[in-house]
Scaffold this motif. Structure first.
Motif, PDB file in Angstrom:
ATOM      1  N   ASP A   1       0.809  -1.216   0.000  1.00 17.99           N
ATOM      2  CA  ASP A   1       0.000   0.000   0.000  1.00 17.99           C
ATOM      3  C   ASP A   1       0.843   1.267   0.000  1.00 17.99           C
ATOM      4  OD1 ASP A   1      -2.340  -1.500   0.001  1.00 17.99           O
ATOM      5  OD2 ASP A   1      -2.517  -1.483   2.181  1.00 17.99           O
ATOM      6  N   ASP A   2       1.888   1.307   0.824  1.00 18.51           N
ATOM      7  CA  ASP A   2       2.727   2.507   0.899  1.00 18.51           C
ATOM      8  C   ASP A   2       3.417   2.786  -0.431  1.00 18.51           C
ATOM      9  OD1 ASP A   2       1.986   2.822   3.524  1.00 18.51           O
ATOM     10  OD2 ASP A   2       3.868   2.066   4.372  1.00 18.51           O
ATOM     11  N   ASP A   3       3.866   1.734  -1.109  1.00 15.48           N
ATOM     12  CA  ASP A   3       4.523   1.906  -2.402  1.00 15.48           C
ATOM     13  C   ASP A   3       3.546   2.416  -3.456  1.00 15.48           C
ATOM     14  OD1 ASP A   3       6.741   0.915  -1.143  1.00 15.48           O
ATOM     15  OD2 ASP A   3       7.183  -0.605  -2.653  1.00 15.48           O
ATOM     16  N   VAL A   4       2.319   1.886  -3.427  1.00 12.15           N
ATOM     17  CA  VAL A   4       1.306   2.344  -4.386  1.00 12.15           C
ATOM     18  C   VAL A   4       0.988   3.817  -4.148  1.00 12.15           C
ATOM     19  CG1 VAL A   4      -1.089   2.061  -5.123  1.00 12.15           C
ATOM     20  CG2 VAL A   4       0.338   0.043  -4.734  1.00 12.15           C
ATOM     21  N   ALA A   5       0.882   4.214  -2.889  1.00  9.94           N
ATOM     22  CA  ALA A   5       0.601   5.618  -2.576  1.00  9.94           C
ATOM     23  C   ALA A   5       1.740   6.519  -3.038  1.00  9.94           C
ATOM     24  CB  ALA A   5       0.382   5.783  -1.076  1.00  9.94           C
ATOM     25  N   ARG A   6       2.965   6.058  -2.878  1.00  5.00           N
ATOM     26  CA  ARG A   6       4.124   6.853  -3.313  1.00  5.00           C
ATOM     27  C   ARG A   6       4.149   6.966  -4.832  1.00  5.00           C
ATOM     28  NH1 ARG A   6       9.000   4.978  -4.539  1.00  5.00           N
ATOM     29  NH2 ARG A   6       8.579   2.969  -3.524  1.00  5.00           N
ATOM     30  N   LEU A   7       3.841   5.887  -5.527  1.00  3.01           N
ATOM     31  CA  LEU A   7       3.771   5.918  -6.987  1.00  3.01           C
ATOM     32  C   LEU A   7       2.704   6.902  -7.444  1.00  3.01           C
ATOM     33  CD1 LEU A   7       4.181   4.876  -9.900  1.00  3.01           C
ATOM     34  CD2 LEU A   7       2.638   2.982  -9.326  1.00  3.01           C
ATOM     35  N   LEU A   8       1.544   6.848  -6.829  1.00  3.95           N
ATOM     36  CA  LEU A   8       0.463   7.750  -7.208  1.00  3.95           C
ATOM     37  C   LEU A   8       0.893   9.210  -7.045  1.00  3.95           C
ATOM     38  CD1 LEU A   8      -2.504   8.186  -8.041  1.00  3.95           C
ATOM     39  CD2 LEU A   8      -3.109   7.993  -5.615  1.00  3.95           C
ATOM     40  N   ALA A   9       1.614   9.497  -5.964  1.00  2.00           N
ATOM     41  CA  ALA A   9       2.082  10.865  -5.732  1.00  2.00           C
ATOM     42  C   ALA A   9       3.059  11.317  -6.807  1.00  2.00           C
ATOM     43  CB  ALA A   9       2.721  10.974  -4.349  1.00  2.00           C
ATOM     44  N   VAL A  10       3.960  10.419  -7.218  1.00  2.00           N
ATOM     45  CA  VAL A  10       4.912  10.752  -8.280  1.00  2.00           C
ATOM     46  C   VAL A  10       4.179  11.069  -9.577  1.00  2.00           C
ATOM     47  CG1 VAL A  10       6.751   9.815  -9.767  1.00  2.00           C
ATOM     48  CG2 VAL A  10       6.828   9.422  -7.295  1.00  2.00           C
ATOM     49  N   VAL A  11       3.174  10.253  -9.908  1.00  2.00           N
ATOM     50  CA  VAL A  11       2.422  10.454 -11.148  1.00  2.00           C
ATOM     51  C   VAL A  11       1.606  11.749 -11.082  1.00  2.00           C
ATOM     52  CG1 VAL A  11       0.631   9.495 -12.640  1.00  2.00           C
ATOM     53  CG2 VAL A  11       2.380   7.989 -11.661  1.00  2.00           C
ATOM     54  N   GLU A  12       0.995  12.014  -9.953  1.00  2.00           N
ATOM     55  CA  GLU A  12       0.242  13.261  -9.801  1.00  2.00           C
ATOM     56  C   GLU A  12       1.152  14.473  -9.977  1.00  2.00           C
ATOM     57  OE1 GLU A  12      -3.349  11.930  -6.750  1.00  2.00           O
ATOM     58  OE2 GLU A  12      -1.418  12.629  -5.932  1.00  2.00           O
ATOM     59  N   ASP A  13       2.339  14.404  -9.385  1.00  2.00           N
ATOM     60  CA  ASP A  13       3.302  15.508  -9.518  1.00  2.00           C
ATOM     61  C   ASP A  13       3.761  15.683 -10.960  1.00  2.00           C
ATOM     62  OD1 ASP A  13       3.130  16.012  -6.836  1.00  2.00           O
ATOM     63  OD2 ASP A  13       5.005  15.001  -6.304  1.00  2.00           O
ATOM     64  N   GLY A  14       3.751  14.585 -11.725  1.00  2.00           N
ATOM     65  CA  GLY A  14       4.194  14.646 -13.110  1.00  2.00           C
ATOM     66  C   GLY A  14       3.101  15.014 -14.100  1.00  2.00           C
ATOM     67  N   GLY A  15       1.899  15.256 -13.614  1.00  2.00           N
ATOM     68  CA  GLY A  15       0.827  15.680 -14.512  1.00  2.00           C
ATOM     69  C   GLY A  15      -0.233  14.641 -14.785  1.00  2.00           C
ATOM     70  N   GLY A  16      -0.085  13.431 -14.211  1.00  2.00           N
ATOM     71  CA  GLY A  16      -1.117  12.408 -14.361  1.00  2.00           C
ATOM     72  C   GLY A  16      -0.950  11.530 -15.589  1.00  2.00           C
ATOM     73  N   ILE A  17      -1.855  10.561 -15.714  1.00  2.00           N
ATOM     74  CA  ILE A  17      -1.850   9.616 -16.835  1.00  2.00           C
ATOM     75  C   ILE A  17      -3.262   9.453 -17.371  1.00  2.00           C
ATOM     76  CG2 ILE A  17       0.147   8.287 -16.022  1.00  2.00           C
ATOM     77  CD1 ILE A  17      -1.934   6.167 -15.009  1.00  2.00           C
ATOM     78  N   ASP A  18      -3.358   8.883 -18.563  1.00  2.00           N
ATOM     79  CA  ASP A  18      -4.666   8.478 -19.087  1.00  2.00           C
ATOM     80  C   ASP A  18      -4.770   6.972 -19.217  1.00  2.00           C
ATOM     81  OD1 ASP A  18      -3.934   7.712 -22.056  1.00  2.00           O
ATOM     82  OD2 ASP A  18      -2.974   9.642 -21.698  1.00  2.00           O
ATOM     83  N   THR A  19      -3.642   6.245 -19.008  1.00  2.00           N
ATOM     84  CA  THR A  19      -3.614   4.808 -19.263  1.00  2.00           C
ATOM     85  C   THR A  19      -2.826   4.086 -18.174  1.00  2.00           C
ATOM     86  OG1 THR A  19      -3.771   5.155 -21.656  1.00  2.00           O
ATOM     87  CG2 THR A  19      -2.943   3.019 -20.916  1.00  2.00           C
ATOM     88  N   LEU A  20      -3.400   2.995 -17.675  1.00  2.00           N
ATOM     89  CA  LEU A  20      -2.727   2.118 -16.717  1.00  2.00           C
ATOM     90  C   LEU A  20      -2.561   0.759 -17.367  1.00  2.00           C
ATOM     91  CD1 LEU A  20      -1.702   1.321 -13.867  1.00  2.00           C
ATOM     92  CD2 LEU A  20      -4.098   0.857 -13.259  1.00  2.00           C
ATOM     93  N   VAL A  21      -1.312   0.295 -17.456  1.00  2.00           N
ATOM     94  CA  VAL A  21      -1.010  -0.992 -18.083  1.00  2.00           C
ATOM     95  C   VAL A  21      -0.480  -1.924 -16.999  1.00  2.00           C
ATOM     96  CG1 VAL A  21       0.264  -2.187 -19.894  1.00  2.00           C
ATOM     97  CG2 VAL A  21      -0.482   0.173 -20.254  1.00  2.00           C
ATOM     98  N   ASN A  22      -1.314  -2.869 -16.573  1.00  2.00           N
ATOM     99  CA  ASN A  22      -0.966  -3.809 -15.498  1.00  2.00           C
ATOM    100  C   ASN A  22      -0.336  -5.066 -16.084  1.00  2.00           C
ATOM    101  OD1 ASN A  22      -1.953  -2.367 -13.164  1.00  2.00           O
ATOM    102  ND2 ASN A  22      -4.027  -2.807 -13.873  1.00  2.00           N
ATOM    103  N   ILE A  23       0.986  -5.118 -16.036  1.00  2.00           N
ATOM    104  CA  ILE A  23       1.698  -6.275 -16.574  1.00  2.00           C
ATOM    105  C   ILE A  23       2.360  -7.095 -15.477  1.00  2.00           C
ATOM    106  CG2 ILE A  23       3.659  -6.955 -18.036  1.00  2.00           C
ATOM    107  CD1 ILE A  23       2.824  -4.806 -19.977  1.00  2.00           C
ATOM    108  N   ALA A  24       2.657  -6.493 -14.332  1.00  2.00           N
ATOM    109  CA  ALA A  24       3.322  -7.213 -13.245  1.00  2.00           C
ATOM    110  C   ALA A  24       2.529  -8.463 -12.869  1.00  2.00           C
ATOM    111  CB  ALA A  24       3.471  -6.296 -12.039  1.00  2.00           C
ATOM    112  N   GLY A  25       3.244  -9.548 -12.667  1.00  2.00           N
ATOM    113  CA  GLY A  25       2.623 -10.820 -12.296  1.00  2.00           C
ATOM    114  C   GLY A  25       3.657 -11.918 -12.420  1.00  2.00           C
ATOM    115  N   GLY A  26       3.194 -13.141 -12.466  1.00  2.00           N
ATOM    116  CA  GLY A  26       4.140 -14.236 -12.630  1.00  2.00           C
ATOM    117  C   GLY A  26       3.625 -15.533 -12.045  1.00  2.00           C
ATOM    118  N   ALA A  27       4.401 -16.585 -12.267  1.00  2.00           N
ATOM    119  CA  ALA A  27       4.053 -17.929 -11.809  1.00  2.00           C
ATOM    120  C   ALA A  27       5.183 -18.480 -10.952  1.00  2.00           C
ATOM    121  CB  ALA A  27       3.799 -18.842 -13.001  1.00  2.00           C
ATOM    122  N   ARG A  28       4.807 -19.331 -10.019  1.00  2.00           N
ATOM    123  CA  ARG A  28       5.796 -20.059  -9.226  1.00  2.00           C
ATOM    124  C   ARG A  28       5.353 -21.502  -9.091  1.00  2.00           C
ATOM    125  NH1 ARG A  28       7.975 -16.372  -4.119  1.00  2.00           N
ATOM    126  NH2 ARG A  28       9.108 -14.850  -5.394  1.00  2.00           N
TER     127      ARG A  28
END
Length: 266
Positions: free
Chosen positions: A76-103
């Protein structure tokens, strides 16, 4: 947690034109995520490249002009920090969720709890947390896009895939629900479901670092998909006019006619 870094491409801050498009891409330190950052950056997008490995992100940013943000999308803390960085940079229009994986490739009878918990945490909870965080921004934009990279493992089960199937079936269902929920906000929701893709780390990580076993996954397959193949489909899907929603895109190599039918030669 490793520190994050930021490096803006001066061209990406200019108003108007293709450079006005901006995206967060998770899983950006390797494989399909890395290839997607390159594909979008080459089209003039401002790209926030997100993954846990800061050094790899910084090298990628130096090559593409993207914005590297080292973060664990399930924290949660990392997601909040990421959101703050993006807001400071002017925002986005697209979120591409690629993170994942198998074990692991264990059958359910021999399932390793730690492997299942990791797969559910990264593929399902991580995708949910980062999507939840950015939806207000995407709604406010007026023409937002969420693209989730899932897998054909989310629509077709196989022996030894129970944990990964469970995670990807859940992510697939979440994506379908999200599309229904966000249509009234004009947020389009795209799902890309790759089959066999040969990348530097996916099979290697799944099989605990056993390079010989990982190579056997692709043995005899003349042309498995590459990370660049999938990234090109992702780039296209988020670049078409916003009223066009490519709901579900299944992409496989010709040698893989179905999950259970893979042509191996030699």
């Amino acid at each position: 947690m490793t520190s994050d870094a930021t490096q803006l491409n001066p061209a990406s801050t200019q108003p108007g034109g293709p450079a006005a498009r901006a995206a967060v891409v998770t899983g950006a330190s390797t494989g399909i995520g890395e290839a997607t950052v390159r594909a979008l950056a080459a089209e003039g997008w401002r790209v926030y490249a997100v993954a846990r490995r800061a050094e790899r992100l910084e090298r990628l940013a130096a090559e593409t002009g993207g914005v590297p943000v080292a973060a664990d999308i399930a924290e949660d803390d990392d997601v909040a920090r990421l959101l703050a960085v993006v807001e400071d940079g002017g925002g986005i229009d697209t979120l591409v969720n690629i993170a994942g994986g198998a074990r692991g490739r264990d059958w359910v009878a021999d399932a390793q709890t730690d492997d299942w918990e990791w797969m559910l945490r990264v593929n399902v909870l991580g995708t949910m947390k980062i999507t939840r965080a950015f939806l207000p921004m995407l709604r406010a934009h007026g023409e937002g896009t969420v693209l989730n990279l899932t897998s054909t493992a989310g629509i077709s089960a196989y022996e030894g895939g129970g944990g990964y199937n469970a995670a990807k079936y859940a992510e697939h269902g979440m994506t379908q629900a999200l599309r229904l929920e966000e249509a009234e906000h004009n947020v389009r929701v795209v799902e890309v479901l790759p089959g066999l893709v040969k990348t530097e780390e996916f099979a290697l990580r799944r099989l605990g670092g056993d390079a010989e076993a990982a190579e056997k996954v692709y043995a005899g397959v003349e042309k498995p998909l590459t990370a660049e193949d999938v990234a090109d489909v992702v780039r296209y899907a988020v670049s078409v006019p916003h009223h066009v929603n490519l709901d579900e895109i299944v992409i496989r190599p010709v040698a893989q006619a179905a999950t259970h039918k893979l042509i191996r030669r030699g």
